[in-house]
Design an enzyme around this catalytic site. Structure first.
Site, PDB file in Angstrom:
ATOM      1  N   LYS A 190       0.810  -1.212   0.000  1.00  0.00           N
ATOM      2  CA  LYS A 190       0.000   0.000   0.000  1.00  0.00           C
ATOM      3  C   LYS A 190       0.844   1.262   0.000  1.00  0.00           C
ATOM      4  O   LYS A 190       0.327   2.355  -0.227  1.00  0.00           O
ATOM      5  CB  LYS A 190      -0.968  -0.025   1.174  1.00  0.00           C
ATOM      6  CG  LYS A 190      -1.969  -1.171   1.057  1.00  0.00           C
ATOM      7  CD  LYS A 190      -3.048  -1.105   2.112  1.00  0.00           C
ATOM      8  CE  LYS A 190      -4.141  -2.125   1.852  1.00  0.00           C
ATOM      9  NZ  LYS A 190      -3.767  -3.482   2.280  1.00  0.00           N
TER      10      LYS A 190
HETATM   11  C1  LIG Z   1      -4.576  -4.526   1.950  1.00  0.00           C
HETATM   12  C2  LIG Z   1      -3.880  -5.847   1.953  1.00  0.00           C
HETATM   13  C3  LIG Z   1      -4.337  -6.906   1.168  1.00  0.00           C
HETATM   14  C4  LIG Z   1      -5.611  -6.825   0.370  1.00  0.00           C
HETATM   15  O1  LIG Z   1      -5.510  -5.963  -0.725  1.00  0.00           O
HETATM   16  P1  LIG Z   1      -6.839  -5.482  -1.486  1.00  0.00           P
HETATM   17  O2  LIG Z   1      -6.333  -4.584  -2.545  1.00  0.00           O
HETATM   18  O3  LIG Z   1      -7.679  -4.758  -0.481  1.00  0.00           O
HETATM   19  O4  LIG Z   1      -7.508  -6.699  -2.004  1.00  0.00           O
HETATM   20  C5  LIG Z   1      -3.600  -8.077   1.152  1.00  0.00           C
HETATM   21  N1  LIG Z   1      -2.488  -8.206   1.902  1.00  0.00           N
HETATM   22  C6  LIG Z   1      -2.026  -7.211   2.680  1.00  0.00           C
HETATM   23  C7  LIG Z   1      -0.815  -7.439   3.482  1.00  0.00           C
HETATM   24  C8  LIG Z   1      -2.693  -5.998   2.720  1.00  0.00           C
HETATM   25  O5  LIG Z   1      -2.241  -5.020   3.489  1.00  0.00           O
END
Ligand SMILES: *Cc1c(COP(=O)(O)O)cnc(C)c1O
Length: 429
Positions: free
Chosen positions: A107
């Protein structure tokens, strides 16, 4: 580029307006009016391009002329300040490691990109602040806190479910100070997300210029398409079909992957791998979309009962389930299966996967049975250290602490506890 609301009851807006608003006035998610495939020579030549050049080519049509090309290039350079390696795990299976950024979560890409876009749009505003309101099930909070720290004219308020994120995750979002505030919610992730959605529609909060930094925000969501291109660049010379498995929660990542495919990236198949929060796998099996309240698991960043981006995916397939199933599968796994996978990946391959990556690996293995000539890639969405409470006992190892994490471990947590929407409003003032 114009963006329309997927609820089709709000005016079309520019990129800038969509980023600043987050959600449309009719509660719909924004979606780009057109997606124009990139030229064939871009893909022919991709191995000679830098990550920054690839990202610029991929995102430019979505930004249009609302950010000057030179500024956009600068934003991309600051966003992509780390590597995205495809690491061989076992025969024909690679981990696409997205966790080498400042908070060791994928993210970081979306948060850094969005914060800099917002900073650019706010550059001439003197006292007209934006408040970024974000609900996190784990990793979003830290990435948003780090990505937005010190950005001009932006206050950040992060809601997280008390006791349901890891210690490191909690510290990453509660210790930075400055323009970053953390609200510890007595509830589950869906309660946090519901409060955030409600706040966006609350006229009495209009003066805060609220926006979202969840993947509902296009500037958080769209740059996630970059890493599918980066993986392709690294694996292209093998000349094999590619199957991607995304450990999925709100389905932002995988939805960005589908945009990459629409732009012409040759991806044979997608797998959305989930934990027991299995709304989408059930939908693919039974044909009716029936969201359930989220359940807590060891892959807690995917504890989402009603994935917000799924509607964007359906839009790209014109709600045609049969067409969709040709490109897309979805499988769900229990915590027990996840732990077993982590152990077998470690024992057989010597690779340390954290719970989200392990869920991705499981879905990939299953789907690859249908694609004997393909290479499989699962997204490793967080560094194992972020889930050390699960990883260390499961694998019976001790993980060294990376420097990015060390720096938050000694800092003091500062959060405000809340339970109700009224308390959120009172906090915002
Ligand atoms: C946010 C997150 C996900 C899920 O991602 P999405 O785009 O919401 O499907 C998977 N793994 C980790 C470690 C995350 O932080």
């Amino acid at each position: 580029m114009k963006y329309y609301s997927l609820n089709h009851n709000a005016p079309k807006v520019s990129f800038q307006e969509a980023v600043i608003q987050g959600l449309a006035t009719d509660k719909g998610l924004y979606f780009p009016e057109s997606i124009t495939p990139l030229k064939a020579d871009f893909f022919e030549n991709i191995e000679n391009l830098s990550n920054e050049e690839i990202a610029f080519a991929a995102i430019q049509q979505f930004v249009g002329d609302e950010i000057p090309a030179e500024t956009l290039k600068q934003i991309i350079a600051e966003t992509l300040c780390f590597d995205f390696p495809t690491v061989p795990v076992e025969k024909d299976i690679y981990a696409l490691e997205l966790y080498h950024g400042p908070t060791m979560a994928f993210k970081d890409v979306g948060a850094r990109f969005m914060s800099r876009c917002l900073g650019y749009f706010n550059k001439d505003k003197k006292d007209n602040k934006n408040t970024v309101l974000v609900a996190t099930s784990g990793d979003t909070g830290g990435a948003v806190a780090s990505g937005f720290l010190g950005v001009q004219g932006v206050e950040v308020v992060i809601l997280y479910p008390s006791g349901k994120v890891s210690d490191i995750q909690e510290r990453q979002l509660t210790t930075l100070g400055q323009n970053i505030k953390a609200l510890e919610v007595d509830g589950v992730f869906d309660d946090c997300q519901d409060m955030v959605k409600k706040a966006f529609l609350d006229e009495s909060l209009a003066h805060h210029n609220l926006t979202s930094a969840n993947s509902i925000n296009i500037a958080r969501w769209l740059p996630q398409m970059f890493y599918f291109f980066f993986a392709y660049k690294q694996l292209k010379s093998q000349n094999r079909p590619l199957v991607f498995s995304c450990p999925s929660g709100n389905f932002g990542n995988i939805c960005a992957g589908i945009i990459a495919k629409k732009l012409g990236l040759p991806i044979e198949h997608f797998v959305a791998s989930t934990n027991v929060n299995d709304t989408v796998p059930r939908f693919l099996e039974k044909g009716n979309y029936d969201p359930k309240p989220s359940k807590a698991t060891i892959s807690n960043a995917m504890d989402v009962g009603n994935p917000s981006n799924f509607i964007r995916i359906q839009e790209m397939y014109n709600n045609d389930l049969e067409q969709f199933k040709k490109d897309f599968s979805s499988f769900s796994y229990t915590d027990e299966e996840t732990l077993e996978a982590m152990q077998s990946i470690y024992k057989t391959d010597g690779y340390i996967a954290e719970p989200h990556g392990a869920v991705g690996y499981l879905g990939l293995k299953k789907e690859l049975e249908n694609h004997p000539t393909a290479i499989g890639i699962f997204l490793e969405t967080a560094h194992p250290i972020k889930f050390l409470d699960v990883v260390e006992p499961a694998l019976n190892i001790q993980l060294p602490i990376p420097t990015q994490i060390e720096s938050v471990l000694n800092k003091e947590k500062i959060s405000t506890k809340i339970k109700t929407y009224e308390e959120l409003k009172a906090f915002l003032g």
